[in-house]
Write a protein that holds these residues in place. Structure first.
Motif, short mmCIF file in Angstrom:
data_model
loop_
_atom_site.label_atom_id
_atom_site.label_comp_id
_atom_site.label_asym_id
_atom_site.label_seq_id
_atom_site.Cartn_x
_atom_site.Cartn_y
_atom_site.Cartn_z
N ALA A 113 0.83 -1.20 0.00
CA ALA A 113 0.00 0.00 0.00
C ALA A 113 0.87 1.25 0.00
O ALA A 113 0.57 2.23 -0.70
CB ALA A 113 -0.93 0.00 1.21
N LEU A 114 1.95 1.21 0.77
CA LEU A 114 2.87 2.35 0.83
C LEU A 114 3.52 2.56 -0.54
O LEU A 114 3.64 3.69 -1.03
CB LEU A 114 3.92 2.10 1.90
N ARG A 115 3.92 1.47 -1.17
CA ARG A 115 4.52 1.55 -2.50
C ARG A 115 3.52 2.11 -3.53
O ARG A 115 3.83 3.01 -4.31
CB ARG A 115 4.99 0.16 -2.96
N ALA A 116 2.30 1.57 -3.51
CA ALA A 116 1.28 2.02 -4.46
C ALA A 116 0.93 3.48 -4.24
O ALA A 116 0.74 4.24 -5.20
CB ALA A 116 0.04 1.14 -4.33
N GLY A 117 0.83 3.87 -2.97
CA GLY A 117 0.51 5.27 -2.66
C GLY A 117 1.60 6.22 -3.12
O GLY A 117 1.32 7.30 -3.66
N ALA A 118 2.86 5.82 -2.92
CA ALA A 118 3.98 6.67 -3.35
C ALA A 118 3.98 6.84 -4.86
O ALA A 118 4.16 7.95 -5.38
CB ALA A 118 5.29 6.06 -2.88
N GLN A 119 3.76 5.75 -5.58
CA GLN A 119 3.75 5.83 -7.04
C GLN A 119 2.55 6.63 -7.54
O GLN A 119 2.68 7.39 -8.52
CB GLN A 119 3.74 4.41 -7.64
N ALA A 120 1.42 6.50 -6.89
CA ALA A 120 0.24 7.29 -7.28
C ALA A 120 0.49 8.78 -7.07
O ALA A 120 0.08 9.62 -7.88
CB ALA A 120 -0.98 6.84 -6.49
N PHE A 121 1.19 9.11 -5.98
CA PHE A 121 1.52 10.51 -5.72
C PHE A 121 2.47 11.05 -6.78
O PHE A 121 2.31 12.16 -7.28
CB PHE A 121 2.12 10.66 -4.33
N LEU A 122 3.48 10.26 -7.14
CA LEU A 122 4.42 10.69 -8.16
C LEU A 122 3.72 10.85 -9.52
O LEU A 122 4.04 11.77 -10.28
CB LEU A 122 5.58 9.69 -8.27
N ASP A 123 2.77 9.97 -9.81
CA ASP A 123 1.98 10.13 -11.03
C ASP A 123 1.21 11.45 -11.02
O ASP A 123 1.15 12.15 -12.02
CB ASP A 123 1.00 8.97 -11.18
N ALA A 124 0.62 11.76 -9.86
CA ALA A 124 -0.16 13.00 -9.74
C ALA A 124 0.71 14.23 -9.95
O ALA A 124 0.23 15.27 -10.40
CB ALA A 124 -0.84 13.06 -8.38
N CYS A 125 2.00 14.10 -9.63
CA CYS A 125 2.91 15.24 -9.77
C CYS A 125 3.20 15.58 -11.22
O CYS A 125 3.83 16.60 -11.51
CB CYS A 125 4.21 14.97 -9.02
N GLU A 126 2.77 14.73 -12.15
CA GLU A 126 2.89 15.04 -13.56
C GLU A 126 1.70 15.86 -14.06
O GLU A 126 1.71 16.35 -15.19
CB GLU A 126 3.03 13.76 -14.37
#
Length: 223
Positions: A113-126
């Motif tokens: 969940a932590l990994r998925a959340g971090a990647q989702a946040f990085l995606d949002a930063c685009e």
């Protein structure tokens, strides 16, 4: 026998005087109208700030886009900077809600969940709006301390709760969750800043994502 005086209601109120129920209804309506005005200002300002940046947007065009008066803006906010802060907080709140509802919900364990959340946040930063408002303008407009405080207010609790769950599940070595959560969030935020300032067709996003994967995988017990 009840005597109704001229010009009074049966309850003894003057004609035209609102009773408790009517007064409460009027207060509710006024509060709803005020909230709608505030929401309209935030929505209009978010669109304009995302498109052109804080410095290039004036209050006159914000109120015009929101369909309200300048007086309404200053009724809700002390000025453009305070309105920008409200916009930034709304961006952070929606980001956390989206990550919690999507990326974290389908994870198989807390560390995933932590990994998925971090990647989702990085995606949002685009997203150009997130880049401009949360990562480019907010630190300079609000100052680093306030920018960090707001970011922690919305994101830190989610990160720490997930880290605590991973420790309890035996996925991460037992340790105080607070310091580790601060370090992880700081690293992810720094990665987000790199992505926001890059102009390389997603190359930096890919590299940062891979680094975050390695960092989180290194935490897993028995890897």
């Amino acid at each position: 026998m009840h005597v109704k005086l001229k010009g009074q209601t049966p309850e003894g109120r003057e004609v035209g005087e609102a009773g408790p129920a009517e007064a409460a209804q009027a207060r509710t309506l006024k509060a709803e109208q005020a909230e709608a005005t505030r929401a309209a200002l935030i929505a209009a300002a978010r669109a304009l700030f995302a498109e052109r940046g804080y410095a290039a947007v004036g209050t006159e065009e914000i109120v015009r886009a929101a369909g309200v008066t300048r007086g309404a803006l200053y009724h809700h906010f002390a000025g453009k900077q305070e309105l920008f802060q409200a916009v930034y907080e709304s961006v952070e709140q929606k980001l956390v809600e989206q990550i919690a509802a999507s990326a974290l919900a389908g994870a198989s364990d807390p560390l995933e969940a932590l990994r998925a959340g971090a990647q989702a946040f990085l995606d949002a930063c685009e997203d150009p709006a997130v880049q401009r408002i949360a990562l480019v303008d907010a630190p300079s407009v609000l100052g680093w301390e306030q920018w960090r405080d707001i970011g922690l207010r919305y994101g830190f609790g989610l990160v720490q709760g997930t880290v605590e769950a991973a420790i309890e599940a035996g996925l991460i070595e037992p340790q105080p969750a607070g310091p580790l959560s601060h370090l992880l969030l700081g690293a992810i935020d720094e990665g987000a800043m790199l992505i926001a300032r890059a102009d390389d067709d997603g190359k930096t996003r890919e590299q940062v994502g891979a680094s975050v994967e390695r960092m989180l995988n290194a935490l897993r017990v028995g890897r």
